[in-house]
Scaffold this active site. Structure first.
Site, mmCIF file in Angstrom:
data_model
loop_
_atom_site.group_PDB
_atom_site.id
_atom_site.type_symbol
_atom_site.label_atom_id
_atom_site.label_comp_id
_atom_site.label_asym_id
_atom_site.label_seq_id
_atom_site.Cartn_x
_atom_site.Cartn_y
_atom_site.Cartn_z
ATOM 1 N N CYS A 93 0.813 -1.220 0.000
ATOM 2 C CA CYS A 93 0.000 0.000 0.000
ATOM 3 C C CYS A 93 0.848 1.272 0.000
ATOM 4 O O CYS A 93 1.431 1.596 -1.022
ATOM 5 C CB CYS A 93 -0.987 -0.051 1.158
ATOM 6 S SG CYS A 93 -2.412 1.001 0.908
ATOM 7 N N HIS A 198 -3.543 -5.822 2.538
ATOM 8 C CA HIS A 198 -3.108 -5.927 3.939
ATOM 9 C C HIS A 198 -3.591 -7.260 4.491
ATOM 10 O O HIS A 198 -4.321 -7.987 3.827
ATOM 11 C CB HIS A 198 -3.751 -4.810 4.767
ATOM 12 C CG HIS A 198 -3.369 -3.436 4.355
ATOM 13 N ND1 HIS A 198 -2.165 -2.872 4.667
ATOM 14 C CD2 HIS A 198 -4.048 -2.489 3.663
ATOM 15 C CE1 HIS A 198 -2.111 -1.628 4.196
ATOM 16 N NE2 HIS A 198 -3.241 -1.382 3.569
HETATM 17 N N1 GLN Z 1 -1.933 6.932 2.289
HETATM 18 C C1 GLN Z 1 -2.119 6.061 1.183
HETATM 19 C C2 GLN Z 1 -3.472 6.153 0.530
HETATM 20 O O1 GLN Z 1 -4.453 6.488 1.146
HETATM 21 C C3 GLN Z 1 -1.821 4.625 1.600
HETATM 22 C C4 GLN Z 1 -2.804 4.074 2.599
HETATM 23 C C5 GLN Z 1 -2.370 2.773 3.218
HETATM 24 O O2 GLN Z 1 -1.190 2.448 3.243
HETATM 25 N N2 GLN Z 1 -3.320 2.033 3.759
HETATM 26 O O3 GLN Z 1 -3.580 5.868 -0.630
#
Ligand code: GLN
Length: 250
Positions: A93, A198
């Site tokens: 992510c 995740h």
């Molecule tokens: N901040 C990033 C987004 O919203 C990644 C989010 C995350 O790692 N869950 O796209």
């Protein structure tokens, strides 16, 4: 760190450690130990020198910490040099976004990424920016990887476009993934793998963990517990949920 042991470097867990992604390090180390191979997890703090590792892990996080990580990792091409030296990387992510050329940090602002991957992360059009990709996901891995269906959950605002030699890790069957029209999910380029999943993703998808480990230690025999196909059960449950036939409150 002893020479015979596989070094797993967990990068900046206090900045990039949302949704249990730090668990990916535990999974990799334990799956090696179960096969009688020594493994060490080294946690790397911001500004600290990058240790020599066979595998580097980056997790998810919020936009602001992401910017710090990108600046830190880009300095002196530290991670790029490790990858050129043969290291394996798994980035989840925010970690995936950080490894690209640039990524959105909200409201039309962009930050420079590490540039290890030929990808760019933007945001949906202004009138849809309140929408995040949130929920369970099922991903069919690209055929050449010979992996079973991947599962996990996603929670991101960024949408990622792949260019050049960066290939999708797979195709989204349930969920949003990279958010592009081709339903691509994640990215793979050499031994660098990125995903929006995740979970931690490697606990849910042991075959993916073994693919990464195999790049370091050679092909690994399956573990007895892997005959219980928890991911397949989860795929079924997620699909039923998506079809509105049941809930995931198992
Ligand atoms: N901040 C990033 C987004 O919203 C990644 C989010 C995350 O790692 N869950 O796209």
């Amino acid at each position: 760190m002893s020479d015979s042991s596989v070094a797993i470097a967990l990068l900046y867990p206090e900045l990039l450690g949302t949704y249990g992604d730090n668990g990916n390090a535990t999974v990799l180390a334990q799956r090696l130990r179960w096969r009688g191979i020594a493994a060490e997890v080294v946690t790397v703090a911001p500004r600290a020198p990058l240790p020599t590792g066979e595998i580097y892990l980056l997790g998810g996080g919020e936009d602001d910490p992401q910017r710090h990580v990108a600046r830190d990792l880009a300095e002196g091409g530290r991670l790029t040099a490790a990858v050129e030296g043969g290291a394996v990387v798994l980035a989840v992510c925010a970690g995936l976004q950080v490894l690209g050329r640039s990524f959105a940090t909200g409201e039309g602002r962009y930050a420079e990424g590490v540039g290890l991957l030929d990808i760019e992360t933007g945001r949906p059009p202004r009138d849809q920016q309140h929408k995040r990709a949130v929920g369970e996901a099922v991903v069919e891995p690209r055929r050449s990887l010979n992996l079973p269906m991947l599962v996990g959950f996603e929670n991101h605002g960024g949408l990622t476009t792949l260019r050049g030699h960066a290939l999708p890790l797979g195709t989204v069957r349930v969920g949003i993934g990279n958010g592009t029209a081709d339903r691509a999910e994640g990215v793979i380029s050499g031994h660098v793998v990125g995903t929006y999943l995740h979970g931690p993703v490697l606990a849910l998808n042991p075959a993916l963990a073994d693919m990464l480990l195999g790049w370091v230690v050679g092909e690994l025999p399956p573990l007895p517990d892997d005959t219980v196909d928890a991911a397949a059960e989860r795929v079924k449950a997620i699909r039923l949920e998506a079809a509105g036939l049941t809930t995931l409150g198992m």
